[in-house]
Design an enzyme around this catalytic site. Structure first.
Site, PDB file in Angstrom:
ATOM      1  N   GLU A 279       0.832  -1.206   0.000  1.00  0.00           N
ATOM      2  CA  GLU A 279       0.000   0.000   0.000  1.00  0.00           C
ATOM      3  C   GLU A 279       0.867   1.257   0.000  1.00  0.00           C
ATOM      4  O   GLU A 279       0.534   2.257  -0.650  1.00  0.00           O
ATOM      5  CB  GLU A 279      -0.922   0.001   1.220  1.00  0.00           C
ATOM      6  CG  GLU A 279      -1.885  -1.181   1.285  1.00  0.00           C
ATOM      7  CD  GLU A 279      -2.766  -1.285   0.047  1.00  0.00           C
ATOM      8  OE1 GLU A 279      -3.086  -0.237  -0.555  1.00  0.00           O
ATOM      9  OE2 GLU A 279      -3.132  -2.412  -0.330  1.00  0.00           O
ATOM     10  N   ASP A 362       3.407  -4.464  -5.890  1.00  0.00           N
ATOM     11  CA  ASP A 362       3.915  -5.759  -5.415  1.00  0.00           C
ATOM     12  C   ASP A 362       5.438  -5.800  -5.499  1.00  0.00           C
ATOM     13  O   ASP A 362       6.132  -6.253  -4.564  1.00  0.00           O
ATOM     14  CB  ASP A 362       3.334  -6.908  -6.257  1.00  0.00           C
ATOM     15  CG  ASP A 362       1.882  -7.213  -5.925  1.00  0.00           C
ATOM     16  OD1 ASP A 362       1.396  -6.753  -4.869  1.00  0.00           O
ATOM     17  OD2 ASP A 362       1.233  -7.917  -6.723  1.00  0.00           O
TER      18      ASP A 362
END
Length: 424
Positions: A279, A362
């Site tokens: 995030e 990611d």
């Protein structure tokens, strides 16, 4: 016209539903590609046979239901015009008040109420499936409360936007779309600023993260990424769902780092840190602002095309559908029909951009944490708890997924782990 509309709508919708059923329950391959068998991305390596069966069932039913509901909103808007409901709504508003500032919000309320009622069976069926398969544990009254909150928030925002829009249509017949777009830009920034502190707390209870050691580690990651956060927030979602989530949203002083309590309860600390690093990656790579920029560009193109298509529809069918000018409020169902159709047609591009952003986040997270095992474990746990299909059908991936598939994400992490092992 009414009889033809009903007949063709029923025939085409039945054919559409049959094709969907065949696609999801007969033609789609639910197996794992040979290249992924036995890897960490293979659900058979981290799910029980029962979990795997439930995942396949749940995904098929939800996907079928989701696609079945896709054209219903378009059908409703067309039906409202063809059956004269839009004229009835307009006449009711004119009897209530002679002022457009009253008539327009009232028309929006009547149209939104009708649309919500007609779409309710699909929404309820989706909620029922989530409860039956153990994804949701929210009782009906709590769910209805959230639905009503969403309805009134949506109405207030929509009534404001549509009132301004139709005043612009009346005053600036050829440039209303451009002026509306310019006004929307600060409104979007305002909504991003408002969302974390005004709208989100209407649905859930937020508090400071109770685990102070974990909060310190998350804030350390945030500090490395130069995120101006002083605390991490925990939201009580376990009373509604078994799914897990975390996010960073808001701008300026209203920026929030948020963890669902389900994420805290089900993941190990190093797995939580990977999720938060993901995030944080969105923030570092300015995905929030790129998303906003994308929304601004999409709004420009959408309003421009809607302007021309709405003018054409008014000239071609307007008189039969209850409006002779674009600026008449009875054209609103046609405006919504065009806009939602354009939104659907543009969704593959928007989702492709989103999937790329998620892939970048990611990659950022695994570089930041250097813990592939925790990363893989977090995605496997997310898959199990959400009954996520690791390898969805192509139609679902390209028209529904804003993230790479779990198979793609876990495979990337496993490849990163293998490279590190070889280097060592």
């Amino acid at each position: 016209m009414k009889k033809k509309f009903v007949t063709w709508t029923l025939v085409l919708y039945v054919i559409y539903g049959l094709l969907l059923g065949l696609y999801f329950f007969q033609w789609s391959d639910i197996g794992v590609p040979p290249a992924y068998e036995g890897t960490a991305a293979d659900p058979a390596t981290f799910m029980t046979d029962k979990e795997l069966e439930l995942t396949q069932e749940y995904s098929r039913y939800q996907n079928f239901l989701s696609f079945l509901g896709e054209p219903l909103e378009w059908i409703i808007y067309l039906g409202v015009m063809i059956f004269g409901a839009s004229v009835v709504f307009r006449n009711f508003g004119e009897r209530v008040s002679r002022f457009r500032i009253i008539q327009i919000p009232l028309f929006v309320l009547l149209l939104q109420t009708l649309t919500t009622i007609l779409l309710f069976p699909i929404d309820y069926a989706s909620r029922w499936l989530s409860v039956e398969y153990g994804i949701s544990n929210q009782n009906f009254s709590s769910w209805m409360r959230d639905e009503l909150i969403g309805f009134w928030i949506g109405y207030i925002i929509m009534a404001l936007l549509i009132t301004v829009l139709y005043f612009l249509m009346k005053k600036f017949q050829k440039r209303w779309w451009l002026i509306a777009w310019v006004l929307m830009i600060p409104f979007m920034f305002f909504m991003m600023y408002l969302q974390p502190v005004v709208i989100d707390p209407l649905y859930n209870d937020f508090s400071e993260l109770q685990n102070k050691q974990l909060e310190e580690k998350i804030l350390t990651l945030a500090e490395e990424a130069e995120i101006p956060a002083e605390r991490v927030y925990e939201v009580n979602m376990s009373e509604k769902t078994n799914s897990m989530n975390a996010y960073v949203n808001g701008i300026g002083s209203n920026l929030r780092i948020v963890l669902w309590d389900t994420t805290l309860n089900r993941l190990q600390e190093n797995e939580v840190l990977f999720i938060m690093a993901h995030e944080i990656g969105h923030y570092v790579m300015n995905h929030l602002y790129w998303n906003l920029a994308g929304a601004i560009i999409a709004a420009f193109l959408g309003l421009f095309l809607t302007y021309h298509l709405l003018r054409y529809a008014t000239r071609r069918w307007g008189e039969r559908l209850g409006f002779t000018k674009v600026s008449e409020i009875t054209s609103l169902p046609m405006f919504f029909f065009i806009l939602t159709l354009l939104s659907f047609l543009s969704s593959p591009v928007e989702l492709a951009v989103s999937r790329n952003a998620e892939k970048e986040a990611d990659e950022y997270a695994i570089e930041m944490t250097q813990d592939p095992k925790a990363a893989i474990g977090s995605f496997q746990e997310l898959t199990v708890n959400g009954l996520s299909d690791v390898h969805p059908p192509a139609l679902v991936k390209y028209l529904r997924y804003g993230h790479p598939t779990m198979m793609e994400r876990i495979h990337m992490l496993e490849s990163y782990q293998d490279i590190n092992v070889k280097e060592e």
